[in-house]
Enzyme design. Structure first.
Site, PDB file in Angstrom:
ATOM      1  N   SER A   9      -1.493   0.553   0.619  1.00 48.65           N
ATOM      2  CA  SER A   9      -2.218  -0.530  -0.041  1.00 48.65           C
ATOM      3  C   SER A   9      -1.966  -0.625  -1.537  1.00 48.65           C
ATOM      4  O   SER A   9      -2.086  -1.694  -2.116  1.00 48.65           O
ATOM      5  CB  SER A   9      -3.721  -0.372   0.202  1.00 48.65           C
ATOM      6  OG  SER A   9      -3.993  -0.455   1.580  1.00 48.65           O
ATOM      7  N   THR A  10      -1.639   0.496  -2.169  1.00 48.36           N
ATOM      8  CA  THR A  10      -1.460   0.477  -3.621  1.00 48.36           C
ATOM      9  C   THR A  10      -0.168   1.180  -4.015  1.00 48.36           C
ATOM     10  O   THR A  10       0.386   1.980  -3.262  1.00 48.36           O
ATOM     11  CB  THR A  10      -2.637   1.177  -4.336  1.00 48.36           C
ATOM     12  OG1 THR A  10      -2.678   2.547  -3.931  1.00 48.36           O
ATOM     13  CG2 THR A  10      -3.967   0.507  -4.011  1.00 48.36           C
TER      14      THR A  10
END
Length: 179
Positions: A9-10
């Protein structure tokens, strides 16, 4: 061909463990995104789907790497199937290239469909119940009855432009047009 898909996600999260597991599973090519699973625009996922050929198997370490919701997962796997490819999730032991794997996947799909229908049914029941008590759902009107009269007066008598009226009342031009 076994094709891997990995996602974090990051930017500060590592893809290493997913890449290792996909490599161990025989993935010859791996596409990886660094973006939230809830995002509908994932460049590497789109690129992977575009390159799928008949007989390929898309493999993920866990199905939530492919999609955040079961609804999205079903849609993506259906797109993969339409391209003639299969789907495999290592952690959940789902493999749509086998009869048992297709059965498990279809059971998941049936449960998801049942849940969507139940949510829709409960929503309709709740709205009907609220209407019986005199409550009307939805967003409150952007303009009061007095404000609507003033909008009409400004347009009809003063011949003001719709964009100017919308700015004055801090509403969209569409709201002014509906009045």
């Amino acid at each position: 061909m076994i094709i891997g898909y990995a996602r974090v996600s990051t930017d500060d999260q590592s893809l290493d463990s997913q890449m290792d597991a996909l490599s161990a599973a025989g993935a010859e090519k791996v596409f990886a995104d660094r973006i939230s699973g809830s995002s509908r625009t994932r460049p590497e996922l789109d690129k992977m789907v575009d390159q799928l050929r008949n007989g390929d198997v898309v493999t993920v370490t866990k199905y939530d790497r492919l999609a955040r919701s079961l609804k999205d997962l079903l849609e993506i796997v259906e797109t993969i199937r339409e391209r003639g490819a299969g789907f495999r999730s290592l952690a959940e032991d789902i493999d749509t290239t086998t009869p048992a794997g297709r059965l498990v996947f279809h059971v998941f799909a049936s449960i998801a469909q049942f849940e969507r229908e139940r949510i829709s049914e409960r929503t309709r029941e709740g709205l009907a119940s609220a209407r019986k008590r005199g409550r009307i759902g939805g967003r409150p009107p952007a303009l009061s009855a007095v404000q609507k009269d003033e909008v009409r007066r400004m347009r009809d008598e003063e011949h003001r432009a719709i964009p100017a009226i919308a700015r004055l009342f801090n509403v969209s031009e569409r709201t002014v047009r509906r009045v």
